[in-house]
Design a protein around this motif. Structure first.
Motif, PDB file in Angstrom:
ATOM      1  N   LEU A   8       0.834  -1.204   0.000  1.00 45.13           N
ATOM      2  CA  LEU A   8       0.000   0.000   0.000  1.00 45.13           C
ATOM      3  C   LEU A   8       0.864   1.248   0.000  1.00 45.13           C
ATOM      4  CD1 LEU A   8      -2.811   1.327   0.250  1.00 45.13           C
ATOM      5  CD2 LEU A   8      -2.604   1.067   2.738  1.00 45.13           C
ATOM      6  N   ALA A   9       1.901   1.254   0.825  1.00 45.62           N
ATOM      7  CA  ALA A   9       2.808   2.397   0.875  1.00 45.62           C
ATOM      8  C   ALA A   9       3.525   2.586  -0.450  1.00 45.62           C
ATOM      9  CB  ALA A   9       3.821   2.208   2.004  1.00 45.62           C
ATOM     10  N   ALA A  10       3.977   1.483  -1.046  1.00 49.97           N
ATOM     11  CA  ALA A  10       4.694   1.573  -2.320  1.00 49.97           C
ATOM     12  C   ALA A  10       3.792   2.095  -3.428  1.00 49.97           C
ATOM     13  CB  ALA A  10       5.250   0.199  -2.700  1.00 49.97           C
ATOM     14  N   GLU A  11       2.507   1.747  -3.377  1.00 51.38           N
ATOM     15  CA  GLU A  11       1.596   2.166  -4.436  1.00 51.38           C
ATOM     16  C   GLU A  11       1.400   3.678  -4.467  1.00 51.38           C
ATOM     17  OE1 GLU A  11      -2.781   0.903  -6.169  1.00 51.38           O
ATOM     18  OE2 GLU A  11      -1.421  -0.544  -5.243  1.00 51.38           O
ATOM     19  N   VAL A  12       1.504   4.323  -3.310  1.00 54.03           N
ATOM     20  CA  VAL A  12       1.331   5.784  -3.260  1.00 54.03           C
ATOM     21  C   VAL A  12       2.658   6.505  -3.039  1.00 54.03           C
ATOM     22  CG1 VAL A  12      -1.063   5.632  -2.497  1.00 54.03           C
ATOM     23  CG2 VAL A  12       0.753   5.731  -0.796  1.00 54.03           C
ATOM     24  N   HIS A  13       3.762   5.752  -3.116  1.00 54.56           N
ATOM     25  CA  HIS A  13       5.105   6.343  -3.065  1.00 54.56           C
ATOM     26  C   HIS A  13       5.379   7.069  -1.750  1.00 54.56           C
ATOM     27  CE1 HIS A  13       5.393   5.283  -7.283  1.00 54.56           C
ATOM     28  NE2 HIS A  13       4.285   5.951  -7.504  1.00 54.56           N
ATOM     29  N   VAL A  14       5.011   6.438  -0.638  1.00 57.55           N
ATOM     30  CA  VAL A  14       5.363   6.968   0.667  1.00 57.55           C
ATOM     31  C   VAL A  14       5.982   5.840   1.489  1.00 57.55           C
ATOM     32  CG1 VAL A  14       3.503   8.665   0.644  1.00 57.55           C
ATOM     33  CG2 VAL A  14       3.136   6.472   1.767  1.00 57.55           C
ATOM     34  N   SER A  15       6.628   6.188   2.585  1.00 59.40           N
ATOM     35  CA  SER A  15       7.201   5.177   3.460  1.00 59.40           C
ATOM     36  C   SER A  15       6.103   4.562   4.329  1.00 59.40           C
ATOM     37  CB  SER A  15       8.276   5.792   4.349  1.00 59.40           C
ATOM     38  OG  SER A  15       7.693   6.717   5.260  1.00 59.40           O
ATOM     39  N   VAL A  16       6.373   3.371   4.845  1.00 59.86           N
ATOM     40  CA  VAL A  16       5.420   2.733   5.757  1.00 59.86           C
ATOM     41  C   VAL A  16       5.207   3.615   6.988  1.00 59.86           C
ATOM     42  CG1 VAL A  16       5.047   0.750   7.281  1.00 59.86           C
ATOM     43  CG2 VAL A  16       5.929   0.395   4.965  1.00 59.86           C
ATOM     44  N   ARG A  17       6.259   4.252   7.462  1.00 58.36           N
ATOM     45  CA  ARG A  17       6.134   5.139   8.629  1.00 58.36           C
ATOM     46  C   ARG A  17       5.190   6.305   8.327  1.00 58.36           C
ATOM     47  NH1 ARG A  17      11.452   6.951  11.783  1.00 58.36           N
ATOM     48  NH2 ARG A  17      11.344   4.710  12.205  1.00 58.36           N
ATOM     49  N   SER A  18       5.303   6.880   7.131  1.00 56.80           N
ATOM     50  CA  SER A  18       4.400   7.982   6.767  1.00 56.80           C
ATOM     51  C   SER A  18       2.965   7.491   6.674  1.00 56.80           C
ATOM     52  CB  SER A  18       4.834   8.590   5.432  1.00 56.80           C
ATOM     53  OG  SER A  18       6.106   9.179   5.532  1.00 56.80           O
ATOM     54  N   LEU A  19       2.787   6.283   6.163  1.00 54.53           N
ATOM     55  CA  LEU A  19       1.455   5.693   6.075  1.00 54.53           C
ATOM     56  C   LEU A  19       0.869   5.507   7.474  1.00 54.53           C
ATOM     57  CD1 LEU A  19      -0.163   4.656   3.588  1.00 54.53           C
ATOM     58  CD2 LEU A  19       0.555   2.357   4.239  1.00 54.53           C
ATOM     59  N   GLN A  20       1.672   5.023   8.391  1.00 59.19           N
ATOM     60  CA  GLN A  20       1.216   4.832   9.765  1.00 59.19           C
ATOM     61  C   GLN A  20       0.828   6.169  10.399  1.00 59.19           C
ATOM     62  OE1 GLN A  20       4.705   2.819  11.158  1.00 59.19           O
ATOM     63  NE2 GLN A  20       3.863   0.762  10.824  1.00 59.19           N
ATOM     64  N   ALA A  21       1.583   7.220  10.085  1.00 54.93           N
ATOM     65  CA  ALA A  21       1.270   8.541  10.635  1.00 54.93           C
ATOM     66  C   ALA A  21      -0.061   9.057  10.107  1.00 54.93           C
ATOM     67  CB  ALA A  21       2.397   9.519  10.304  1.00 54.93           C
ATOM     68  N   LEU A  22      -0.369   8.792   8.835  1.00 56.33           N
ATOM     69  CA  LEU A  22      -1.640   9.218   8.248  1.00 56.33           C
ATOM     70  C   LEU A  22      -2.815   8.575   8.970  1.00 56.33           C
ATOM     71  CD1 LEU A  22      -0.826   9.193   4.434  1.00 56.33           C
ATOM     72  CD2 LEU A  22      -1.807  11.114   5.682  1.00 56.33           C
ATOM     73  N   PHE A  23      -2.708   7.283   9.266  1.00 50.90           N
ATOM     74  CA  PHE A  23      -3.808   6.602   9.951  1.00 50.90           C
ATOM     75  C   PHE A  23      -3.831   6.927  11.437  1.00 50.90           C
ATOM     76  CE2 PHE A  23      -3.794   4.189   6.042  1.00 50.90           C
ATOM     77  CZ  PHE A  23      -5.138   3.876   5.862  1.00 50.90           C
ATOM     78  N   ALA A  24      -2.671   7.262  11.993  1.00 47.41           N
ATOM     79  CA  ALA A  24      -2.629   7.640  13.407  1.00 47.41           C
ATOM     80  C   ALA A  24      -3.439   8.896  13.658  1.00 47.41           C
ATOM     81  CB  ALA A  24      -1.183   7.835  13.849  1.00 47.41           C
ATOM     82  N   ASP A  25      -3.617   9.737  12.620  1.00 46.90           N
ATOM     83  CA  ASP A  25      -4.438  10.941  12.763  1.00 46.90           C
ATOM     84  C   ASP A  25      -5.845  10.600  13.241  1.00 46.90           C
ATOM     85  OD1 ASP A  25      -2.343  12.461  11.896  1.00 46.90           O
ATOM     86  OD2 ASP A  25      -3.135  12.821   9.880  1.00 46.90           O
ATOM     87  N   VAL A  26      -6.335   9.412  12.878  1.00 42.90           N
ATOM     88  CA  VAL A  26      -7.696   9.009  13.251  1.00 42.90           C
ATOM     89  C   VAL A  26      -7.666   7.835  14.225  1.00 42.90           C
ATOM     90  CG1 VAL A  26      -8.831   9.911  11.190  1.00 42.90           C
ATOM     91  CG2 VAL A  26      -7.805   7.630  11.119  1.00 42.90           C
ATOM     92  N   GLY A  27      -6.521   7.627  14.889  1.00 41.44           N
ATOM     93  CA  GLY A  27      -6.420   6.624  15.933  1.00 41.44           C
ATOM     94  C   GLY A  27      -6.441   5.193  15.453  1.00 41.44           C
ATOM     95  N   ARG A  28      -5.939   4.945  14.232  1.00 36.27           N
ATOM     96  CA  ARG A  28      -5.933   3.592  13.682  1.00 36.27           C
ATOM     97  C   ARG A  28      -4.567   3.278  13.117  1.00 36.27           C
ATOM     98  NH1 ARG A  28     -11.208   5.247  10.268  1.00 36.27           N
ATOM     99  NH2 ARG A  28     -12.665   5.503  12.001  1.00 36.27           N
ATOM    100  N   SER A  29      -4.412   2.064  12.617  1.00 37.58           N
ATOM    101  CA  SER A  29      -3.188   1.686  11.924  1.00 37.58           C
ATOM    102  C   SER A  29      -3.575   1.110  10.570  1.00 37.58           C
ATOM    103  CB  SER A  29      -2.392   0.648  12.725  1.00 37.58           C
ATOM    104  OG  SER A  29      -3.001  -0.624  12.638  1.00 37.58           O
ATOM    105  N   PRO A  30      -2.729   1.248   9.549  1.00 38.04           N
ATOM    106  CA  PRO A  30      -3.081   0.692   8.242  1.00 38.04           C
ATOM    107  C   PRO A  30      -3.246  -0.819   8.272  1.00 38.04           C
ATOM    108  CG  PRO A  30      -0.804   1.507   8.286  1.00 38.04           C
ATOM    109  CD  PRO A  30      -1.454   1.978   9.537  1.00 38.04           C
ATOM    110  N   ALA A  31      -2.437  -1.520   9.096  1.00 40.23           N
ATOM    111  CA  ALA A  31      -2.568  -2.975   9.183  1.00 40.23           C
ATOM    112  C   ALA A  31      -3.920  -3.362   9.770  1.00 40.23           C
ATOM    113  CB  ALA A  31      -1.433  -3.548  10.026  1.00 40.23           C
ATOM    114  N   ALA A  32      -4.350  -2.622  10.803  1.00 40.58           N
ATOM    115  CA  ALA A  32      -5.646  -2.912  11.423  1.00 40.58           C
ATOM    116  C   ALA A  32      -6.793  -2.640  10.456  1.00 40.58           C
ATOM    117  CB  ALA A  32      -5.815  -2.075  12.694  1.00 40.58           C
ATOM    118  N   GLU A  33      -6.670  -1.600   9.642  1.00 42.67           N
ATOM    119  CA  GLU A  33      -7.725  -1.287   8.685  1.00 42.67           C
ATOM    120  C   GLU A  33      -7.803  -2.338   7.584  1.00 42.67           C
ATOM    121  OE1 GLU A  33     -10.167   1.466   8.754  1.00 42.67           O
ATOM    122  OE2 GLU A  33      -9.452   0.771  10.691  1.00 42.67           O
TER     123      GLU A  33
END
Length: 263
Positions: free
Chosen positions: A182-207
């Motif tokens: 998922l991170a590779a598809e939008v050209h961001v790091s996994v850490r940046s992806l986790q930060a995006l979902f942390a904004d709403v109190g979730r994690s990308p793996a959990a979603e």
């Protein structure tokens, strides 16, 4: 041997009219069209491309650096070097792929793109269309407009998150699809992806796991077997599926029953 038939050259006025007609066709084509010169600058941007990217007219774009105008930065805000851009790096006559372009207002938009090199001029024709995820983006923007005003960075992150949800819904059934993909598809790091979902109190793996489990639950309610629900919802084995299902719903998948008729 009979002489070759000679076709007279069209008058200059007719040729000029042909070029004006061609220019009008390109300008009004419904698909965004973009011509990148040999040095990387924009030579042509038709009306659909201008509108898609939120500019006033092609004068805002022609002559400017193509890569920077399409996606100066990655979606996490880090620099996006031109030599890492698949559009810039495409070699040969024709290429295609997926990218995220950024509008003048800073909103990310997922696109399918294709390029074709014009050998005689060294220029490249780029065409692009919104992906299915773009429909989600439009709905997200409508909700954001109707809600309390948000700062531009927060708004862009919310729009991006909706696009990520759309990708998850498109690809969750693939058991090899991971958060790293998922991170590779939008050209961001996994850490940046986790930060995006942390904004709403979730994690990308959990979603990703939630979407898989809710789809599996819906299959079981429709009468499918546990093994079918496991395979079609993107789990690699029945053991991990059963454990994740029990944690999510509080009971094993074998206890799910189709709703009674008329209930």
């Amino acid at each position: 041997m009979a002489p070759l038939t000679h076709f007279p050259t069209r008058p200059a006025a007719d040729q000029a009219a042909d070029w004006r007609l061609l220019a009008d066709v390109v300008s009004e084509a419904p698909v965004p069209l973009w011509v990148i010169g040999p040095e990387g600058s924009v030579e042509v941007a038709n009306r659909a491309a201008v509108t898609f990217l939120g500019y006033r007219n092609d004068l805002d774009l022609v002559g400017g650096p193509s890569h920077e105008l399409l996606h100066r930065n990655r979606l996490d805000g880090t620099s996006y070097p031109p030599d890492e851009c698949p559009i810039i790096c495409a070699q040969g006559l024709e290429h295609r792929g997926q990218e995220w372009f950024v509008t003048r207002a800073g909103d990310p938009r997922p696109v399918h793109w294709s390029t074709r090199r014009l050998n005689d001029t060294g220029a490249t024709v780029l065409s692009f269309t919104p992906t299915a995820s773009d429909a989600v983006r439009h709905r997200a923007e409508a909700r954001l407009r109707d809600s309390a005003p948000a700062s531009a960075p927060l708004r862009s992150r919310a729009v991006l998150r909706d696009g990520l949800y759309a990708i998850i819904h498109e690809r969750f059934a693939d058991p090899l699809f991971t958060v790293a993909d998922l991170a590779a598809e939008v050209h961001v790091s996994v850490r940046s992806l986790q930060a995006l979902f942390a904004d709403v109190g979730r994690s990308p793996a959990a979603e990703l796991r939630r979407v898989r489990l809710e789809f599996a639950h819906s299959l079981l309610e429709r009468g499918h077997g546990v093994q079918t629900a496991c395979q079609r919802s993107g789990f690699l084995d029945a053991g991990s599926f059963g454990r994740a299902f029990r944690r999510r719903f509080g009971y094993p998948p074998s206890q799910v029953r189709p709703p009674e008729a008329g209930s």
